[in-house]
Design a protein around this motif. Structure first.
Motif, short mmCIF file in Angstrom:
data_model
loop_
_atom_site.label_atom_id
_atom_site.label_comp_id
_atom_site.label_asym_id
_atom_site.label_seq_id
_atom_site.Cartn_x
_atom_site.Cartn_y
_atom_site.Cartn_z
N LEU A 43 0.81 -1.22 0.00
CA LEU A 43 0.00 0.00 0.00
C LEU A 43 0.85 1.27 0.00
CD1 LEU A 43 -2.75 -1.06 2.57
CD2 LEU A 43 -2.85 -1.16 0.08
N GLN A 44 2.16 1.19 -0.24
CA GLN A 44 3.00 2.38 -0.27
C GLN A 44 2.66 3.24 -1.48
OE1 GLN A 44 7.16 1.44 -0.09
NE2 GLN A 44 6.98 0.26 1.82
N PHE A 45 2.64 4.55 -1.27
CA PHE A 45 2.35 5.47 -2.37
C PHE A 45 3.21 6.72 -2.29
CE2 PHE A 45 -0.67 6.22 1.03
CZ PHE A 45 -0.66 7.58 1.21
N LYS A 46 4.42 6.58 -1.76
CA LYS A 46 5.31 7.74 -1.69
C LYS A 46 5.66 8.27 -3.07
CE LYS A 46 7.73 6.96 2.69
NZ LYS A 46 9.06 6.68 3.31
N ASN A 47 5.93 7.34 -3.99
CA ASN A 47 6.36 7.77 -5.32
C ASN A 47 5.22 8.32 -6.16
OD1 ASN A 47 5.04 5.37 -5.45
ND2 ASN A 47 6.47 4.37 -6.87
N ARG A 48 3.99 8.29 -5.64
CA ARG A 48 2.85 8.80 -6.40
C ARG A 48 2.38 10.16 -5.90
NH1 ARG A 48 1.78 3.23 -5.81
NH2 ARG A 48 1.55 2.13 -7.81
N LEU A 49 3.03 10.71 -4.88
CA LEU A 49 2.58 11.99 -4.33
C LEU A 49 2.89 13.17 -5.24
CD1 LEU A 49 3.45 11.55 -0.54
CD2 LEU A 49 1.22 11.42 -1.63
N ARG A 50 4.04 13.16 -5.94
CA ARG A 50 4.39 14.20 -6.91
C ARG A 50 4.40 15.59 -6.29
NH1 ARG A 50 0.44 12.21 -11.83
NH2 ARG A 50 1.35 10.10 -12.08
N GLU B 91 3.21 16.07 -0.69
CA GLU B 91 3.39 15.46 0.63
C GLU B 91 2.68 16.24 1.72
OE1 GLU B 91 5.73 16.04 -1.50
OE2 GLU B 91 6.68 14.12 -1.99
N ASP B 92 2.63 17.56 1.61
CA ASP B 92 1.99 18.37 2.63
C ASP B 92 0.46 18.26 2.57
OD1 ASP B 92 4.47 19.15 3.42
OD2 ASP B 92 4.46 21.01 2.25
N LYS B 93 -0.06 17.96 1.38
CA LYS B 93 -1.50 17.87 1.22
C LYS B 93 -2.03 16.48 1.55
CE LYS B 93 -2.24 22.06 -0.31
NZ LYS B 93 -3.11 23.02 0.41
N ARG C 61 -6.86 4.22 7.99
CA ARG C 61 -5.95 5.21 7.43
C ARG C 61 -4.73 4.51 6.85
NH1 ARG C 61 -5.89 9.90 12.19
NH2 ARG C 61 -8.06 10.60 11.88
N VAL C 62 -4.41 4.87 5.62
CA VAL C 62 -3.25 4.31 4.93
C VAL C 62 -2.23 5.43 4.77
CG1 VAL C 62 -2.41 3.11 2.89
CG2 VAL C 62 -4.73 2.66 3.72
N PHE C 63 -1.02 5.22 5.29
CA PHE C 63 0.02 6.23 5.25
C PHE C 63 0.95 5.98 4.06
CE2 PHE C 63 -1.50 6.15 9.56
CZ PHE C 63 -1.48 7.48 9.94
N PRO C 64 1.70 7.01 3.63
CA PRO C 64 2.54 6.85 2.43
C PRO C 64 3.55 5.71 2.53
CG PRO C 64 2.31 9.17 2.98
CD PRO C 64 1.70 8.41 4.10
#
Length: 466
Positions: free
Chosen positions: A110-117, A120-122, A160-163
């Motif tokens: 469920l990682q989505f760090k590389n999809r934030l573009r 990150e603050d939003k 809640r799913v975190f990055p």
């Protein structure tokens, strides 16, 4: 010159109007751009959820991999927030309360760090209200009897799913849990009740529960408890168990309930004490007042028996003796003893009456005998006890004549007022009442000293179990 001034004023006015129009246009363009960004932000969340929870990407039936490898156990951090207590039942040996259960684990899929573009603050985390879309640990409560979820107005849960792939699951639950209580010191006891959280199917090779490092068990401030209890303390520990199907991870919350002694002193101890004291009033009532003493003794005995029955009806039947049983049993014994005391006084009064009748008859015979002797002396004879000749004829031993003339020597003894008081009492029935006035209160006070000294220094059996 006037024409030039009027032209300048018109151009200046036109200039201001143009500036105002440009300002309004810029504000409208900025608001439209902001709304466009906001729409894009929400749409980006949807795109991320669709990408990480797609059918071809994510399968909720598969357990997440551990931190070290795919074969290691999934670690689930647990935190419990206790909201309120609704019931603590001694008869059924259970307690009811409401909690918020929080579980957190890592699911790398469920990682989505590389999809934030750059958002990150939003987008700090993604929130879902449908827990069926992700893998969930099969958590259950071991000692739970009745449980229910809260669905008003919506289901009280979120995911809640975190990055980084962490998943936080929170749900509000109302539970009724079993609590094995040891009531030997009731109502001076403390009870330790547990809440066991464990996995139903995953063994420790696949799933391990652990307490959150900071504040694993939280509680509402100024929490009130029902049933005359107060919260004496709480803690957490592990309770891993091995069964025939394997070893299972388990976490335990320990809740220590102490009874508020003031409640039981007012409702149990003081009324029983007053009934016992009232039963002693019969010692000051004349033993000839049979209806008054009998009715007082029977009434207090019935009142004490009713009080004892009401106490036992609120507690489960156990094979051992409770502290309240000792107290109520001794109080009943004292009240019954006061009733038996009057039975003894009544018997003693009848014996006194018979003894007085015999003494009266003996005095009458002595008076008759003295009168007969006086008549013989007046006729010139001698009393039977003084005529030596008549003594020889009757075969009775002679009394030396000089013995009747010898004066008696008085014997001086030290007098004790206490014993003289009882020695001078004419009836034994009254003596029994006087003794009971002192004996019953002193004995009861001695019992109180032993009772409170013993039970207040004892430690509950449940508090000894670690």
């Amino acid at each position: 010159m006037a024409k030039i001034a009027s032209v300048d004023k018109q151009s200046l006015l036109q200039y201001f109007v143009i500036l105002i129009l440009l300002r309004d246009a810029w504000c409208m363009f900025g608001n439209k751009l902001y709304r466009q960004k906001e729409v894009n932000y929400r749409q980006e969340e949807k795109k991320i959820l669709d990408s990480v929870l797609g059918v071809d990407v994510y399968d909720k039936r598969i357990r997440p991999s551990g931190l070290n490898s795919t074969e290691s156990a999934t670690l689930v951090d647990v935190n419990i927030f206790i909201r309120s207590f609704s019931n603590i039942d001694d008869v059924k040996m259970e307690y009811s309360f409401q909690i918020t259960l929080r579980q957190q684990w890592n699911d790398g899929r469920l990682q989505f760090k590389n999809r934030l573009r750059g958002m990150e603050d939003k987008i700090r985390y993604l929130t879902m209200t449908d827990a069926a879309k992700v893998w969930m640990p099969d958590t259950f409560f071991r000692n739970e009897k009745i449980g229910r979820f809260h669905n008003i107005l919506q289901s009280n849960l979120y995911v809640r799913v975190f990055p980084n792939g962490d998943v936080l699951y929170s749900i509000r639950v109302s539970l009724t849990c079993a609590c094995s209580m040891h009531l030997a010191l009731f109502p001076l006891d403390k009870q330790t009740c547990n809440l066991d959280v464990a996995s139903y199917g995953w063994t420790m090779n696949d799933l391990i529960y652990r307490w959150k490092e900071t504040n694993p068990v939280q509680m509402v401030a100024n929490l009130s408890l029902p049933g005359g209890f107060k919260l004496d303390g709480f803690g957490n520990q592990n309770c891993d168990v091995k069964t025939a199907t394997g070893a299972y991870s388990c976490l335990r919350v320990e809740l220590t309930f102490a009874r508020q002694l003031s409640f039981f002193i007012v409702t149990i101890y003081v009324p029983c004490f007053m009934i016992v004291v009232v039963s002693w009033f019969s010692f000051w009532i004349d033993h000839k007042a049979v209806p008054a003493r009998v009715s007082l003794g029977v009434t207090t005995l019935l009142a004490m028996s009713t009080t004892q029955a009401s106490i036992n009806s609120s507690l489960p039947p156990v094979a051992y003796t409770k502290a309240i049983d000792v107290w109520s049993g001794v109080c009943v014994t004292f009240v019954f003893g006061a009733l038996l005391e009057y039975a003894l006084v009544n018997y003693a009064s009848r014996s006194d009456a018979q003894r007085l009748a015999k003494q009266k008859e003996a005095k009458e015979r002595e008076l008759e005998h003295a009168a007969f002797s006086a008549d013989r002396i007046e006729e010139g004879g001698f009393p039977m006890s003084m005529d030596p000749l008549m003594r020889r004829i009757e075969g009775a031993p002679m009394v030396p004549p000089g013995a009747l003339l010898q004066p008696e020597i008085p014997v001086h003894r030290r007098h004790n007022r206490f014993f003289d008081y009882f020695r001078n009492i004419q009836f034994r029935a009254k003596m029994i009442d006087v003794i009971s006035r002192v004996l019953f209160p002193v004995t009861f006070m001695f019992f109180n000293v032993i009772y409170w000294s013993y039970y207040l220094t004892q430690e509950s059996e449940t508090s000894k179990v670690k």
